[in-house]
Design an enzyme around this catalytic site. Structure first.
Site, PDB file in Angstrom:
ATOM      1  N   ASP A 120     -39.624  44.285  45.472  1.00 28.49           N
ATOM      2  CA  ASP A 120     -39.518  43.117  44.584  1.00 28.49           C
ATOM      3  C   ASP A 120     -40.674  42.166  44.874  1.00 28.49           C
ATOM      4  OD1 ASP A 120     -38.366  40.756  43.115  1.00 28.49           O
ATOM      5  OD2 ASP A 120     -36.692  42.129  42.872  1.00 28.49           O
ATOM      6  N   HIS A 144     -43.634  43.342  43.229  1.00 27.78           N
ATOM      7  CA  HIS A 144     -43.748  42.586  41.978  1.00 27.78           C
ATOM      8  C   HIS A 144     -44.769  41.453  42.052  1.00 27.78           C
ATOM      9  CE1 HIS A 144     -39.458  43.984  40.601  1.00 27.78           C
ATOM     10  NE2 HIS A 144     -40.288  44.978  40.852  1.00 27.78           N
TER      11      HIS A 144
END
Ligand SMILES: *[C@@H]1O[C@H](CO)[C@@H](O)[C@H](O)[C@H]1NC(C)=O
Length: 394
Positions: free
Chosen positions: A218, A241
């Site tokens: 993430d 991310h």
């Protein structure tokens, strides 16, 4: 056994004090019964060593030797009488199965109200795969997961040389703190692992993250409401991310984000590079993001190298709304590299609160292979200077 060791330790300490040595008091967890076998729960030994160090009237060190120490719980509370250093040569391992007991905001290792804390070295193994497998199976009934290391409500903290692998949820969370230095940290989890953010900062001021390598599923670094004066320097991200301010603007009242500098970051194969993300909801009052500097970043094969997304709304709970979060004074300087998608620069701002004061300077982002990319703007105002590729849409 623990008593004998603790006792001989205190003899040693009194001898130091008597001889006037300036050394800090050292509380070795092994002396309190911790076992480096990776199987025996050492939670009580760690808690006892912590209490002793935290009560010490002179600066104290909790020492964790080489080996693997299983910790089922690890809540280290202050305030302490003096500065405490936690020096870790070994690895702390979470229980097999799930560490999280099911609540949201679950924690594994947490320091609360510990001003002057230094945590040096150490590996944290969150043993996340069991929980990730549960989530991936999609049958429901999985807990949300526990953050591996949480620092709450503390001032003047240093976290140095930490390695964190396979957290169930976030790896490191800094919340409600002032002046925290995170240095030389390595974070590793698979690109497919859910919500395993690297370092999350919120409701804190004066946090610096310097030299970190973060591979995760993430956000590399995520910045939540109430963050001010954050500096992120020389962080490499990927997979994951990217670096994200937000998501913001979900709650009806929310503190703003002010003065964030991200300098010298590199992104390889990440979903985003430098992102600001708010919910596309009108619910929030007076929230803002302002005073952001993104400079000297390198991108390779990044899907959205530069992105402001104010229309985030995953569960369709915000139809026909636009974000009430005001974004202003955001400067991008010296950002180079390659985009994995056609749109390398995307400013998708709020129709009711347009972005203002966006600055682009010395930008060179092309498609992988060097073909030209594009920039798109909605409700974004600002100016470009120097060499800017793709051509600015501001
Ligand atoms: C943000 O930076 C400005 C300029 O240095 C400073 O005046 C302001 O107090 C900072 N904001 C916060 C919340 O500290």
């Amino acid at each position: 056994m623990a008593r004998v060791n603790a006792c001989s330790l205190s003899l040693l300490l009194s001898c130091c004090i008597l001889s006037g040595a300036a050394e800090a008091a050292v509380y070795d967890v092994a002396g309190f019964g911790a076992k480096p076998d990776g199987r025996t729960d050492s939670s009580t030994a760690f808690a006892d060593a912590w209490s002793a160090a935290c009560r010490s009237l002179e600066p104290a060190t909790v020492y964790v030797p080489h080996g693997e120490f299983l910790l089922s719980r690890a809540a280290f509370a202050g305030p302490c009488s003096s500065r405490v250093t936690v020096q870790i040569d070994g690895t702390l391992v979470a229980p097999s199965g799930y560490t999280s007991r099911g609540g949201s905001g679950d924690v594994w290792i947490v320091f609360d109200h510990v001003d002057g804390l230094t945590m040096s070295g150490g590996t944290l193994d969150g043993r996340g795969p069991a929980l990730w497998a549960c989530k991936a199976a999609g049958h429901g009934g999985c807990p949300s997961g526990a953050t591996s290391l949480t620092v709450l409500n503390s001032r003047d903290v240093v976290i140095r040389g930490l390695r964190s692998v396979d957290s169930e949820l976030y790896h490191v969370v800094i919340d409600g703190c002032e002046r925290v230095a995170v240095e030389d940290v390595g974070i590793v989890a698979p690109g497919s692992s859910p919500n395993t953010d690297g370092i999350h900062v919120q409701a804190s001021s004066g946090v610096t993250v310097t030299r970190a390598s973060i591979q995760t599923g993430d956000d590399c670094v995520s910045v939540g409401p109430g963050t001010a004066n954050l500096r992120v320097e020389h962080v490499s991200c990927g997979p994951g991310h990217g670096i994200s301010i937000g998501s913001l603007g979900k709650e009806s009242e929310e503190a703003g984000v002010e003065n964030v500098t991200v300098a010298g970051a590199s992104f390889v194969g990440t979903e985003n590079g430098l992102r600001i993300k708010t919910w596309g909801r009108a619910a929030v009052e007076g929230a803002y993001v302002r005073g952001v500097v993104f400079e000297h970043a390198f991108m390779h094969d990044v899907r959205n190298p530069i992105i402001i997304d104010q229309n985030y709304c995953p569960n369709h709970i915000c139809p026909h709304q636009s974000s009430a979060v005001k974004i202003s004074d955001v400067r991008y300087t010296d950002i180079r590299g390659s985009s994995a998608s056609q749109v390398a620069v995307k400013f998708d701002c709020s129709a009711t609160n347009p972005c203002s004061g966006i600055g682009l300077r010395d930008i060179k982002l092309t498609l992988d292979g060097g073909k030209p990319a594009e920039a798109t703007c909605q409700h974004a105002d600002g100016k470009a200077s120097g060499y800017v590729e793709p051509p600015s849409c501001l």
